[in-house]
Design an enzyme around this catalytic site. Structure first.
Site: not given
Length: 478
Positions: A184, A241, A258, A292, A389
């Protein structure tokens, strides 16, 4: 724009790639409409124009794709590794042959500069398929037993920042190890994955070995939770996640994640300043900082801080922000209005909390989603911009006096994906690398990738590795 001279426009032609008005789901080797008839539009971030209408997969479509992958698994996994390798080699060559089309498509759908899709993304995509094709008939020598077996059906959910590269990172090892795939892509960047479906057909890949479902988070959630899936691989935000980890907990599914990062780029006083500046720029302004493992925290030794910041500001003043299809562009568009709002909110919090904000003079286009390259100084570790982040072209600058202080500040994060060390002393690089809690540590460079090298993180940056011999383990029953 440089004050010395201006660059004449050097646009890449959009005519090299055909974008259909609408796309279906790719299931069992064929495109089909979504069972529920739903669809959504994908936009160009640089112009906000609608590029195409894309089918939205629901639970019924997930059932069909997983069933197709399960049927295909029996014959695909039974093929000798040398036969599977032929398909992977073929895919790699087709990607190379059609790389110009793919680069333009990726730039249109994602917003990153054509210079990056052409020179970084596409060569790496092909390299991953070539590399894993080489492993397909050598799995018994990978260190996971004399006869490692594939897991079955792999559910793979990928992000929007490197749409085709993340596909390659996941699909190539899965197929090399004998698994079948239901993938996906991100809702905002589905087009290169759908193009890849056509590459699979062109390569003669048997139906059902790769299936591609477009949709939003609900599609991904249904895929991850499906009982017919043996392996889940996810690249994306830490929040999602964690949701996936909760969904998979207690099942037989193998999981790799990840996730986010807040990489520290550490510059010592003996580092070559100009070289370090180039690494800092590449570390945080490559792909508009939507990486990332971006070097979003600059830790610079106090004695060279002023000199380095002066050189950095001078370098940033030469960056060209604008049309991603122009070959002169350094910084393209932010991927979506939602992401731009997040970057803006976090940057505003930096100012509100007392950090000093600076951006080079640059004229942003009126349409599309844009954010000027930004540097924050007078940052403390308590600032949100030093902890969270941002996933945008925003650099937070902190200082240190000793290597111990540098390590302490670098490791003072819930993340642990990447770090960089700039110094002329090899012994210092090795000593720092051993103490930095990061999955990847670059020495006198940043954001360099190779399919032979494992990539992954610690802490809230996830677990598992992708690439290299280590990355094969995630797709083998060991």
């Amino acid at each position: 724009m440089s004050p010395m001279f201006e660059y004449a426009p050097a646009p890449e032609s959009r005519a090299v790639v055909d974008i259909a008005p609408s796309y279906g789901l790719f299931v069992d080797g064929e495109f089909r409409e979504a069972a529920g008839g739903r669809s959504f539009k994908t936009l160009s971030p640089s112009t906000e124009e609608v590029l195409a209408e894309v089918a939205h997969a629901g639970a019924e479509d997930v059932d069909a794709a997983v069933a197709a992958a399960r049927r295909a698994f029996a014959s695909w996994s039974a093929l000798p590794g040398s036969e599977r390798a032929k398909y992977l080699f073929r895919i790699a060559r087709i990607i190379q042959e059609r790389s110009r089309e793919l680069a333009v498509l990726e730039t249109l759908d994602n917003g990153k500069p054509i210079r990056e899709t052409r020179d970084a993304d596409l060569p790496l995509v092909a390299a991953h398929f070539f590399y894993h094709a080489g492993w397909a008939d050598k799995l018994a020598h990978a260190g996971y037993g004399p006869d490692p077996r594939p897991l079955g059906v792999a559910a793979q959910v990928i992000p929007w920042n490197f749409p085709l590269l993340m596909l390659a990172w996941k699909v190539a090892p899965a197929l090399a190890c004998g698994n079948t795939v239901v993938l996906k892509p991100a809702e905002t960047t589905p087009l290169s994955a759908l193009f890849f479906a056509d590459v699979c057909r062109q390569a003669g890949l048997p139906g059902g070995v790769v299936n591609i479902l477009t949709g939003d988070g609900s599609t991904g959630a249904a895929l991850v939770a499906h009982e017919g899936v043996d392996k889940v691989a996810f690249t994306g935000s830490t929040a999602v996640g964690k949701q996936i980890a909760r969904t998979v907990a207690g099942t037989r599914k193998k999981l790799t994640l990840e996730l986010g990062g807040k990489g520290a780029n550490i510059v010592f006083d003996d580092a070559p300043i100009d070289q370090a500046v180039e690494g800092i720029v590449n570390g945080i302004y490559f792909n508009q900082g939507q990486v990332c493992c971006a070097g979003s925290r600059l830790l610079v030794q106090e004695s060279v801080q002023d000199e380095l910041l002066e050189a950095l500001r001078r370098r940033l003043s030469t960056l060209r922000v604008g049309d991603p299809l122009d070959k002169n562009t350094d910084v393209g568009a932010i991927n979506s209005a939602e992401q731009l709002a997040r970057i803006t909110e976090l940057a505003d919090s930096g100012e509100a909390e007392g950090a000093e904000r600076w951006s080079p003079a640059c004229e942003l286009p009126e349409r599309g989603f844009w954010f000027a390259p930004t540097v924050f100084t007078n940052v403390t570790q308590a600032h949100r911009i030093a902890r969270e982040e941002i996933f945008g072209p925003v650099l937070s600058v902190l200082s240190f006096r000793t290597p111990d202080e540098a390590v302490a500040k670098a490791n003072n994060s819930q993340y642990g994906l990447s770090a960089g060390v700039w110094t002329e002393k090899g012994s210092r690089i090795l000593a720092m690398a051993n103490r930095l809690r990061a999955g990847v540590v670059w020495a006198n460079t940043f954001n360099k990738f190779d399919p032979t090298s494992p990539f992954g993180g610690y802490r809230e940056s996830g677990f598992g590795r992708e690439g290299g011999r280590h990355g094969l383990e995630a797709y083998l029953d060991v």
